[in-house]
Design a protein around this motif. Sequence first.
Motif, PDB file in Angstrom:
ATOM      1  N   GLY A   6      -0.491  -9.506  -0.051  1.00 38.22           N
ATOM      2  CA  GLY A   6       0.534  -8.502   0.259  1.00 38.22           C
ATOM      3  C   GLY A   6       1.689  -8.543  -0.712  1.00 38.22           C
ATOM      4  N   VAL A   7       2.164  -9.768  -1.011  1.00 44.32           N
ATOM      5  CA  VAL A   7       3.284  -9.903  -1.960  1.00 44.32           C
ATOM      6  C   VAL A   7       2.860  -9.390  -3.337  1.00 44.32           C
ATOM      7  N   ALA A   8       1.630  -9.778  -3.740  1.00 41.38           N
ATOM      8  CA  ALA A   8       1.125  -9.310  -5.041  1.00 41.38           C
ATOM      9  C   ALA A   8       1.057  -7.790  -5.066  1.00 41.38           C
ATOM     10  N   MET A   9       0.633  -7.215  -3.933  1.00 35.93           N
ATOM     11  CA  MET A   9       0.517  -5.752  -3.861  1.00 35.93           C
ATOM     12  C   MET A   9       1.886  -5.075  -3.962  1.00 35.93           C
ATOM     13  N   ILE A  10       2.912  -5.705  -3.382  1.00 35.98           N
ATOM     14  CA  ILE A  10       4.265  -5.131  -3.465  1.00 35.98           C
ATOM     15  C   ILE A  10       4.723  -5.091  -4.926  1.00 35.98           C
ATOM     16  N   THR A  43       5.213  -1.748  -7.086  1.00 38.49           N
ATOM     17  CA  THR A  43       6.517  -1.443  -7.678  1.00 38.49           C
ATOM     18  C   THR A  43       6.378  -1.197  -9.185  1.00 38.49           C
ATOM     19  N   TRP A  44       5.518  -1.968  -9.834  1.00 37.92           N
ATOM     20  CA  TRP A  44       5.294  -1.796 -11.272  1.00 37.92           C
ATOM     21  C   TRP A  44       4.648  -0.428 -11.555  1.00 37.92           C
ATOM     22  N   ILE A  45       3.635  -0.087 -10.760  1.00 34.64           N
ATOM     23  CA  ILE A  45       2.971   1.213 -10.938  1.00 34.64           C
ATOM     24  C   ILE A  45       3.977   2.335 -10.663  1.00 34.64           C
ATOM     25  N   PHE A  57       0.835  -1.205   0.000  1.00 34.57           N
ATOM     26  CA  PHE A  57       0.000   0.000   0.000  1.00 34.57           C
ATOM     27  C   PHE A  57       0.869   1.256   0.000  1.00 34.57           C
ATOM     28  N   GLY A  58       1.917   1.222   0.822  1.00 34.18           N
ATOM     29  CA  GLY A  58       2.814   2.381   0.919  1.00 34.18           C
ATOM     30  C   GLY A  58       3.492   2.674  -0.405  1.00 34.18           C
ATOM     31  N   ILE A  59       3.953   1.605  -1.078  1.00 32.26           N
ATOM     32  CA  ILE A  59       4.633   1.780  -2.367  1.00 32.26           C
ATOM     33  C   ILE A  59       3.659   2.389  -3.378  1.00 32.26           C
ATOM     34  N   LEU A  60       2.432   1.879  -3.358  1.00 32.05           N
ATOM     35  CA  LEU A  60       1.415   2.403  -4.278  1.00 32.05           C
ATOM     36  C   LEU A  60       1.124   3.876  -3.968  1.00 32.05           C
ATOM     37  N   ALA A  61       1.031   4.196  -2.675  1.00 31.82           N
ATOM     38  CA  ALA A  61       0.730   5.574  -2.288  1.00 31.82           C
ATOM     39  C   ALA A  61       1.902   6.515  -2.587  1.00 31.82           C
TER      40      ALA A  61
END
Lengths: 262, 275
Positions: B247-251, B255-257, B164-168
């Motif tokens: 969570g792993v998928a979200m990381i 990172t891709w976004i 979530f943090g990486i996305l934000a």
Amino acid sequence: MNALSIRGLEKRFSKGLGKGVAYALRGIDIEVAPGEIYGVLGPNGSGKSTLVRIVATLLIPDAGEVRVFGHDVVREAKRVREVVHRVSTEAAFFKKLSPLENLLYGARLYGVPGRAAARRARDLLTLLGLPRDKLSRPMEQLSRGQQQKVAIARALLHPPRLLLLDEPTTGLDPRSKREVQELILDLRVQKKTTIFLTTHDMEESERICDRLAILDEGRLVAEGRPAELKAHVSTDGREPSMEEVFLALTGKEWDDDSTAQT
Amino acid sequence: MIPPLRRELIATWGFVARNIHLTKRYWGWELVWFAYSLTSSLAVAYIGLGTEMLSGPGVDGDYLTLYLLVGTLVWSYLSQIFYVISEMVAWERWEGTIEYTFMAPSSRLTHLVGTSLFAVVYGVVRTLLILGAAALFFDLNLAGANLIAASLWLLVGSISFTGFGILAAVMPLLFPERGVQMTNVVAALLLLISGVYYPVEVLPRWLQFFARASPATYVIRGMRESILKGVGLGAAARPLALLTLGGVAMIFFGTWIFSLAESYAKRTGRLKRSG
């Protein structure tokens, strides 16, 4: 293979929604040989920093091609970053961290292990004449000249093949300016580093650069050795100053604010 | 010649060590934020005892206090991870180092992982300190708690909130002037829908739909069950596994976004602007 090869480079920025675009660079072609000190001379807003940022992989060009030792800055950005380092006018440091802490961080980003980096950082800072008591003080307590020396030391922790210096002596007092210039010249001799330097200091460009390009409103208006540029515009047999060269080639006074573009 | 993997590991430690140095140098602020977080947690936890006093013996004040304390501490921890990661771009812009960091040959994943590792360690230390201080104010009974399960919930929650943090973190990258405020809005929304201070079932039906999408909902519920009811790993295995996968998928998604946003920022010149 050239250290830097720039062909047909173009960069434009949006002025805002519906307000069109401003061209920062247009049709730039530059070739820099390994070991050369190449200077780009131009007033504020001429596109010098944009040019350096593109080579440093911090900006993506809109057209043209830029290669560093054969590697494309867009498609092979990581390879380019391994051989390039940039020192800019503004002190890009963590202000509360000490020179040593900042250098350790920088070295680790380039894969230099902490112990080796700490030893090398100390040696470099001492070599550059930074007082020993300043090594562990926050960067914000150092003078502008001292900060610039730390910036150069940081670039040398992992010696680059191509060093980008974006107005490295702007804002320095005459003595610090001279010291930084000597350092640049030493680097070429001792490490065979290729140096790509931007400046708006006429004297500096003439003193340390093998070849010079004059950039005005994003266009390259002339290129050559300082003596060649002078000979090119000389009409009365007298050697013109670099200010006169600039005036003759751009039709503008050096201090003319209208030359500022972005 | 240093092998590529070792180089990335050294760079990862570089980000962790840098943030440790910064935390030490800004110790005054750390003290202020610790005091703020502690008083906030205490204020929330006292609502439990206050409710018992106001509503009579039908309410178990000690249970409610622990219920609220778990919520506030877990939220303090998760939001800390979220803020450290999401503000890494804004922080570097403010310091003026963003171009230096983005010009380094270490990969962006290394950058994000290094920042996240520090965030987790920092969050754990800070939350334990707040818990220790809070224990001085309340008579906490953790005899029936399953602390192993609780620790695992917290660990898995860290993975989710890292993503979530990486996305934000994309927002301060794309919007130099208002990006940080946008991440605050995201954090506030997560606080509202994740059942930090109340069961999500009290929310309107349409908000409960969003609550199901928040990893904090499951982490906080799991923590409460393991601490208040002693629920062990056996019962929690499936949700823990699902949360870990998510969570792993979200990381990786984050990172891709982030890499797309970085590319956009480099095309439009947004990397340099200070906000």
